[in-house]
Design a protein around this motif. Structure first.
Motif, short mmCIF file in Angstrom:
data_model
loop_
_atom_site.label_atom_id
_atom_site.label_comp_id
_atom_site.label_asym_id
_atom_site.label_seq_id
_atom_site.Cartn_x
_atom_site.Cartn_y
_atom_site.Cartn_z
N PHE A 37 0.84 -1.20 0.00
CA PHE A 37 0.00 0.00 0.00
C PHE A 37 0.87 1.25 0.00
O PHE A 37 2.00 1.23 0.50
CB PHE A 37 -0.89 0.04 1.25
N ALA A 38 0.33 2.31 -0.55
CA ALA A 38 0.92 3.63 -0.38
C ALA A 38 -0.16 4.51 0.23
O ALA A 38 -1.28 4.56 -0.27
CB ALA A 38 1.37 4.19 -1.73
N ILE A 39 0.18 5.15 1.31
CA ILE A 39 -0.75 6.07 1.97
C ILE A 39 -0.67 7.39 1.23
O ILE A 39 0.40 7.96 1.09
CB ILE A 39 -0.37 6.21 3.45
N ASP A 40 -1.81 7.83 0.72
CA ASP A 40 -1.80 8.99 -0.17
C ASP A 40 -2.50 10.17 0.49
O ASP A 40 -3.71 10.18 0.67
CB ASP A 40 -2.50 8.61 -1.48
N GLU A 45 -8.81 14.42 -0.09
CA GLU A 45 -9.30 13.45 0.88
C GLU A 45 -8.26 12.36 1.10
O GLU A 45 -7.45 12.09 0.22
CB GLU A 45 -10.58 12.81 0.34
N PRO A 46 -8.30 11.72 2.29
CA PRO A 46 -7.36 10.62 2.52
C PRO A 46 -7.58 9.51 1.49
O PRO A 46 -8.72 9.17 1.19
CB PRO A 46 -7.73 10.14 3.93
N ASP A 47 -6.50 8.96 0.99
CA ASP A 47 -6.63 7.94 -0.05
C ASP A 47 -5.57 6.87 0.10
O ASP A 47 -4.64 7.01 0.90
CB ASP A 47 -6.51 8.61 -1.43
N ASP A 57 -13.01 0.64 -4.20
CA ASP A 57 -13.78 0.81 -2.96
C ASP A 57 -13.98 -0.52 -2.23
O ASP A 57 -14.41 -1.50 -2.83
CB ASP A 57 -15.17 1.38 -3.29
N TYR A 58 -13.70 -0.51 -0.96
CA TYR A 58 -13.96 -1.68 -0.12
C TYR A 58 -14.95 -1.30 0.98
O TYR A 58 -14.99 -0.14 1.40
CB TYR A 58 -12.66 -2.19 0.52
N ASP A 59 -15.73 -2.27 1.43
CA ASP A 59 -16.67 -2.02 2.53
C ASP A 59 -16.01 -2.29 3.88
O ASP A 59 -16.38 -1.71 4.89
CB ASP A 59 -17.89 -2.93 2.40
N ALA A 60 -15.06 -3.20 3.89
CA ALA A 60 -14.44 -3.59 5.17
C ALA A 60 -13.04 -4.12 4.94
O ALA A 60 -12.73 -4.64 3.86
CB ALA A 60 -15.29 -4.65 5.87
N VAL A 61 -12.20 -3.99 5.96
CA VAL A 61 -10.89 -4.64 5.94
C VAL A 61 -10.75 -5.50 7.19
O VAL A 61 -11.29 -5.18 8.24
CB VAL A 61 -9.69 -3.66 5.92
N LEU A 62 -10.01 -6.57 7.04
CA LEU A 62 -9.66 -7.40 8.18
C LEU A 62 -8.14 -7.41 8.27
O LEU A 62 -7.48 -8.06 7.47
CB LEU A 62 -10.22 -8.81 8.01
N PRO A 63 -7.57 -6.65 9.20
CA PRO A 63 -6.11 -6.58 9.27
C PRO A 63 -5.52 -7.80 9.96
O PRO A 63 -6.00 -8.22 11.00
CB PRO A 63 -5.84 -5.32 10.12
N PHE A 80 -7.39 3.42 6.28
CA PHE A 80 -8.73 2.87 5.99
C PHE A 80 -9.77 3.50 6.91
O PHE A 80 -10.87 3.82 6.48
CB PHE A 80 -8.74 1.35 6.14
N GLU A 81 -9.42 3.66 8.18
CA GLU A 81 -10.38 4.27 9.12
C GLU A 81 -10.73 5.69 8.69
O GLU A 81 -11.89 6.09 8.74
CB GLU A 81 -9.79 4.32 10.54
N GLN A 82 -9.74 6.45 8.25
CA GLN A 82 -10.01 7.84 7.81
C GLN A 82 -10.92 7.84 6.59
O GLN A 82 -11.62 8.80 6.32
CB GLN A 82 -8.70 8.58 7.46
N MET A 83 -10.89 6.74 5.83
CA MET A 83 -11.71 6.64 4.62
C MET A 83 -13.06 5.98 4.91
O MET A 83 -13.79 5.63 4.00
CB MET A 83 -10.94 5.85 3.55
#
Ligand code: ADP
Ligand code: MG
Length: 399
Positions: A37-40, A45-47, A57-63, A80-83
């Motif tokens: 990943f690259a935090i953009d 907006e956070p991307d 677009d994702y609805d959920a992540v499982l880290p 992801f939380e910011q998004m």
């Protein structure tokens, strides 16, 4: 839903099981390598970018963040939380749990049983610290070890001192912990999902080993937990900020003693021992919660200047006793009651007709200036009941 599993081990048992459980339930699921990943933060907006391209677009992540990439991994989860993408385990929760000292500190005010633990740095403080937790044999732990590596049982005070000094000299921080001998070589792993334990096992160490980790050759068996163990596990995960967690507990003489809370618990041992579909329970839970991305309440609410959250105390002979919330003048003063705590009872969104009693604690949102006079005095430290021999009086003063 569309679910991303963040993992660097697509072929590992846990990842495969989670992916299969999601597919079986008709979800779209991808395993994404956390490190790609690259935090953009260049746009409005956070991307996030993945392998050099804008992430869909994702609805959920499982880290599933391994301990070697905690910093980068939690940064990705935070993004992801910011998004507003739902995650059962927040970046904060993962960081809290990863560090054994931090986790113990956070749990310590919530009346959760834990092995007596202490943390010091100065050479002169090492011996008193060992005595404080009950003397030798004593357990020494690296703050961020996993799979039993970095957990040492020192048979004598002198040996313990030497080990701790050696680790300090290489700039490693260590916990000093009471050895819970009644649970030697044996512990409980409870798998918490949401607000329940979905599976639990007892682990037994191999031979004369005292660490019961599966990676140290420990064997596993299914176990039915008593309500006490179950509640301890669920509360520990909740306090930590984790909705998916593996809680490790020693079986102490007076009940469960939480050692650590794991934010990426392995599924192989527990599914094999219990024959339960833990992966399915995790995916079902995420599916139910996906509409409620985590909100950092403090961060969001304090954006309005002068407003904030405070816990107010209904004083013994104060104005509020006997009045209802409606009569209390709180709403005129622009204060909203979010929850009412009475003893161990919690009332969310209490109605206006609820009568207040002395000792009630009200978690409120409102103008800080208005709430100032109602904030209780700082918690006083209770006198400590000493079970261990008293230490010699300190020669030096604090400071
Ligand atoms: N204070 C203790 N008393 C007795 N056994 C312990 C104690 N702390 C750890 N152990 C044993 O060592 C194992 C590993 O400790 P733990 O704190 O869970 O570290 P890790 O993150 O490496 O799993 C535990 O599962 C338990 O069997
Ligand atoms: Mg452990």
């Amino acid at each position: 839903m569309k679910l991303a599993i963040l993992s660097r081990a697509p072929r590992a048992y846990s990842t495969q099981r989670l992916r299969a459980a999601a597919e079986q339930r008709g979800h779209e699921v991808k395993v994404l390598n956390t490190l790609r990943f690259a935090i953009d933060l260049s746009g409005d907006e956070p991307d996030l970018q993945f392998r050099g391209r804008r992430l869909s677009d994702y609805d959920a992540v499982l880290p599933r963040i391994g301990s070697s990439i905690t910093y980068f991994g939690t940064a990705v989860v935070r993004q992801f939380e910011q998004m507003d993408v739902y995650t059962p385990n927040t970046a904060n929760g993962i960081s809290n749990a990863r560090d054994k000292l931090r986790a113990t500190q956070i749990l310590s005010r919530h009346s959760i049983g834990m092995p007596a633990t202490t943390f010091v740095r100065n050479r002169a403080d090492v011996r008193p610290a060992i005595e404080r937790v009950g003397g030798a044999p004593v357990v020494i732990k690296l703050l961020e070890g996993t799979q039993g590596i970095g957990v040492i049982l020192a048979p004598e005070v002198k040996v313990a001192e030497a080990i701790i000094e050696t680790l300090h000299s290489t700039n490693q921080n260590v916990l000093i912990q009471r050895f819970v001998s009644e649970s030697k070589g044996r512990d409980i792993r409870a798998l918490v999902v949401g607000d329940r334990v979905v599976a639990a096992m007892r682990r037994r160490a191999e031979g004369d080993e005292f660490r019961s980790n599966v990676h140290r050759g420990g064997s596993v068996e299914r176990v039915e937990l008593s309500p006490e163990y179950e509640q301890t596990a669920v509360r520990s995960a909740q306090i930590m900020g984790l909705k998916v967690a593996g809680v490790d507990m020693l079986e102490g003489a007076d009940g469960p003693l939480v050692m650590e809370v794991n934010s990426s618990p392995g599924l192989q041992g527990i599914e094999t021992a219990t024959q339960l579909d833990v992966a399915g329970a995790i995916v079902d839970y995420i599916g139910n919660q996906v509409a409620f991305p985590e909100i950092d309440v403090r961060q969001r609410l304090s954006v309005s200047t002068g407003y904030g959250v405070a816990e107010l105390l209904v004083r013994n002979n104060g104005d509020f006793v006997g009045k209802t919330i409606g009569e209390s003048s709180l709403s005129e003063r622009d204060i909203t009651v979010l929850t009412l705590h009475r003893g161990t009872q919690v009332v969310p969104n209490p109605r206006n007709r609820v009568a207040l009693e002395a000792g009630d604690r009200l978690l409120c949102f409102g103008k800080l200036e208005e709430m100032r006079s109602m904030v209780p005095e700082r918690r006083r430290r209770r006198a400590k009941v000493r079970k261990l021999p008293a230490e010699p009086l300190p020669a030096a003063t604090e400071g």
